[in-house]
Design an enzyme around this catalytic site. Sequence first.
Site: not given
Ligand code: NAD
Length: 493
Positions: A259, A238-239, A394, A293, A243, A185
């Site tokens: 991550e 993601g965030s 962040e 990130c 996570g 997804k």
């Molecule tokens: P996000 O957490 O909003 O979404 C990431 C993904 O998770 C999307 O596909 C979203 O639809 C899905 N998602 C969100 N909440 C969910 C839940 N409760 N259950 C299942 N799926 C869910 O993040 P974003 O805005 O897409 O990306 C930015 C964030 O990602 C920043 O915090 C950044 O630091 C982080 N990031 C981390 C790394 C790393 O390797 N550490 C790399 C890139 C981005």
Amino acid sequence: MKKVIVVLTTKVATFNNYINGEWQESVNKKSFYSVNPANNEDIVGSFQASNEQDVQLAIEAAQKAFPSWSQIAPSKRASILNQAASILEQNVQALAEELTREEGKHVDDAKNEVIRSAQTLRYYAVEGQSFTGETFPNDDSNMKVSTEREPLGVVSVITPWNFPLSIPARKIAPALITGNTVVFKPSSDTPLIALRLVEALDKAGIPKGVINFVTGKASDVGDLLVTHPAVRAVTFTGSTAAGEDIHKKAGFTTRTQMELGGKNPLIVMDDADINLAATLVVNGGFSLTGQACTGTSRVIVLRDVKDEFVQKLVEKTSALKIGHGFEPGVKIGPLANEKQLKNVLKYVEYGKQDGATLEYGGVHLTSGEYQKGFYVKPAIFTNVNPNSRIAKEEIFGPVVAVIEVDTYEEAIAIANDVEYGLSASIVTNNLRIANQFTKDIQAGTVKVNRTTTGNLMNAPFGGLKKSSTSTFRESGRVGLEFFTQLKTVYMGY
Ligand code: NAD
């Protein structure tokens, strides 16, 4: 998801889910748009707003495909990854343009991402074939004791928009080569480029059900991807908030690899090459419009060199060309969506409210070529209180907070006094301090005289503290570990 403000005048291409080897509409036939963040009148495509029924079908397909895929010769799995890599490479220009149109990054960065993604598929095609167990010496000459590595089963892959091709590639390739099946997804801001990866695997001949692709809102599809009993592992980037939510919801027998966010510091020592330090902050803090990130968001600078450093930083930042990702020489593109724009502007206000000095930028660009996109001038704050919001939270945008200190010890204490621990750097010519820093700093990626951003495909990647679950690292050979389980075999003859 990005907000659509316009009435459509041209037909928008529709893209489907990919379940059990078929491109198909979502069960409820609802859809959403992916929009160009540089021009909100440009609709990239219409995608399936899936629900749990679609996820259920995708997981069932992956479950059904697992027994045969896990038994297929590793060389056959590798040749599919290699073939998919060739497809990405053959279409690098077109794919890079789609990536830029959908996410906003410069087309040169987009090209690098496409190439890196293809290399990642090839890397795991090789590494995965030699990833095996160990044999253990023992006192019984009629017994061999060894470990076998087995795939887990169905893996959910959930990814963000900032590296919408390379992050999925570094999760999906190790999952597939080790014999797992996948439900993927992507972020709803970048579904098209994610779909292109699945399309490449499809064209490369991947058997049906081995990779499945479902688009839609996290609130509609997220829970089942994490809690379905057949899902043996969830790999997520993601965030930190999302996570943590996923990690808590996942079942006892479901592995998680999270991550997450960062608040990455770069320390400038008083012996540093100040010109280099300013360049590293500009590149680490503002490339990808600050949406990495591992982006530099705090600069902790020794007081003696602060003025010289800030002067150089402002000089270099003001020379950055802001604009569309297709324009040559552009260094700062739009933010990826309206939510990002609002968030960055909110933190600029927090910075001012908390008493920091806005040395440069931090304004929404709304006129001329910028009026239809989510553009902001990169922001540099000085006199930042280490306990203020812009120093602790962040932002994930082009905002750099400069904090002055008197000693290395003070710098380290401030650098470590956040809940994140993803990446960190120091600029110094003092070998003793550089070495000490690698020990003192709480970060999963530690750099000396380099940007906080950037990591090798063949080296482990991941964070400490709230930047990662710290269970299994991604990337490199160790990136294969998450996707396999060990069996210890005692073989008596
Ligand atoms: P996000 O957490 O909003 O979404 C990431 C993904 O998770 C999307 O596909 C979203 O639809 C899905 N998602 C969100 N909440 C969910 C839940 N409760 N259950 C299942 N799926 C869910 O993040 P974003 O805005 O897409 O990306 C930015 C964030 O990602 C920043 O915090 C950044 O630091 C982080 N990031 C981390 C790394 C790393 O390797 N550490 C790399 C890139 C981005």
